[in-house]
Design an enzyme around this catalytic site. Sequence first.
Site, mmCIF file in Angstrom:
data_model
loop_
_atom_site.group_PDB
_atom_site.id
_atom_site.type_symbol
_atom_site.label_atom_id
_atom_site.label_comp_id
_atom_site.label_asym_id
_atom_site.label_seq_id
_atom_site.Cartn_x
_atom_site.Cartn_y
_atom_site.Cartn_z
ATOM 1 C CB SER A 154 17.998 13.029 5.833
ATOM 2 O OG SER A 154 17.032 12.133 5.396
ATOM 3 C CG ASP A 410 11.192 15.909 8.505
ATOM 4 O OD1 ASP A 410 10.751 15.388 7.466
ATOM 5 O OD2 ASP A 410 12.305 15.641 8.990
ATOM 6 C CG HIS A 435 13.934 16.094 5.656
ATOM 7 N ND1 HIS A 435 13.822 15.303 6.766
ATOM 8 C CD2 HIS A 435 14.697 15.396 4.786
ATOM 9 C CE1 HIS A 435 14.491 14.172 6.555
ATOM 10 N NE2 HIS A 435 15.036 14.212 5.376
#
Length: 472
Positions: A154, A410, A435
């Site tokens: 991320s 995601d 994710h």
Amino acid sequence: EGVASIVVVCLTFIFTSAQTVPFKELYIDQYVDHFNFVSYGESIFKERYLLQDQWWKPGVGPIFFYTGNEGSIEEFWDNTGFVFDIAPEFNALVVFAEHRFYGKSLPFGNKSFSHPYVGLLSIEQALGDYAVLLSTLKQELNATSCPVITFGGSYGGMLSAYMRFKYPNLVAGSIAASAPIFLLSANSKRDFFWEDVTKDFNAVSPKCVDRVKKAFVMMDVISKKPGGLKELSTTFALCKPLTSMNDYHHLLGWIRNAFTYLAMMDYPYPTSFMGNLPGYPVKVACGMILNNTDAVKGLYQASEIFYNSTGRLCFDIWADFIECADPTGCGLGFNSRAWDYQACTEIHLPAGSNNITDMFPVLPFTNPIRNQYCQKTWGVAPRDLWGQAQFWAENIKSASNIVFSNGDLDPWHRGGVTQAPNPSVGVIMIKGGAHHLDLRGKNKDDPASVIQARNQEKDYIKKWIAESRQSQ
Ligand SMILES: *[C@@H]1O[C@H](CO)[C@@H](O)[C@H](O)[C@H]1NC(C)=O
Ligand SMILES: *[C@@H]1O[C@H](CO)[C@@H](O)[C@H](O)[C@H]1NC(C)=O
Ligand SMILES: *[C@@H]1O[C@H](CO)[C@@H](O)[C@H](O)[C@H]1NC(C)=O
Ligand SMILES: *[C@@H]1O[C@H](CO)[C@@H](O)[C@H](O)[C@H]1NC(C)=O
Ligand SMILES: *[C@@H]1O[C@H](CO)[C@@H](O)[C@H](O)[C@H]1NC(C)=O
């Protein structure tokens, strides 16, 4: 009795060993300002990092370095099992560094979020901290010739890639999982996020999406009738009843936030990362949404999957969800303050929901709204052109030795790199991956796609390490 207690001890051991790898918690002195020798002089703060050297071949093995993102570093330590799964065969030293202004790395204690101190929170300063920490460790541990591989997911994945962009002298290669680096381009399209959350629910069942849409329309009708806000307060088990349309909009944001996390954390097995969720939580939520005769009640039950992990009796939507410069949520506590500030400065996040390409009510988030909010909250205006110049925007042709991985489940993946700009950059699309699933430890319920992705990443790491040793 004796036998029973032995069984208990064994179970406890298995549980803790599967949950967390032990670490040494250490601190390094960092200048509060790497880029200005005058303003803060020699002021320093203590940056936290976690270290595990049980697999390391001293002075020889590589350094696996996690570039901490917007939270306390233990949380990433506990949810990045991939690094520990592969560290033994690489004889690697594992280091996880905490991002300044998060967790225990607050440069000015609880004054950190006031002017002018908060101004020292930037991507550049955080990367500077990581570069100094790596240089220091290499010296102190006699590891000057040990190749460094960075890891991150991320925003941490963005940082992992940026470490290779900015410090190829220190970093041999980088795994950047679910890293939406293109969001830092002023030209980026920002309307994909809620559309892709919606797609995840649609993939379970188009009826589920219809039902959610219907529920929001019903809520809209209820909110406008006499006693309607009270009725909704009861349906959603709110601790403090809604008293205004402003409260009602906050409830809508709270619901949308739950759906966001169900989609982002749509892992094939139960997890406790940003809440405690069952395996395939989107499927579980759709089951409840479709099963309920009252569509609004279905929305409530889906939200409860995310919020009621601790067995609470009522919900405080103001404590659970904070509206901020990131429409996908800022988290809670000091960490949410720091992320809000970053979203108001260098990090430009997705736009709001629109009820056209997504199933959510219209909750807009535009550049003017962002600017106004950031002026009011922090006394700053975002500088998107700076982020674009500084972090390369779409033009990453000169990048090398980075793997960008993305999962098709995601909702962030369309902000990430899905086409390799040159042969030294790897791009991996993980079918059925949420994710940064690839950064999690191996699990019996892993889809074949993620096992393959991790093997590919391992091959890249081997190649980068070999290259780095050759060039010495
Ligand atoms: C800030 O920290 C001080 C000292 O640790 C403490 O007394 C105070 O209550 C804190 N203030 C806030 C707003 O947390
Ligand atoms: C590093 O090398 C120096 C000189 O050989 C030695 O004195 C020192 O103990 C070593 N440090 C570590 C952490 O191995
Ligand atoms: C979403 O859009 C549809 C079609 O225009 C409209 O009928 C519906 O009321 C909207 N839903 C909400 C919650 O505003
Ligand atoms: C839906 O309801 C039926 C009947 O009550 C129940 O057997 C089933 O488990 C429910 N499904 C879900 C996903 O909750
Ligand atoms: C949360 O879960 C607990 C235990 O499962 C339950 O007793 C409680 O009613 C739930 N709270 C809400 C607001 O649904």
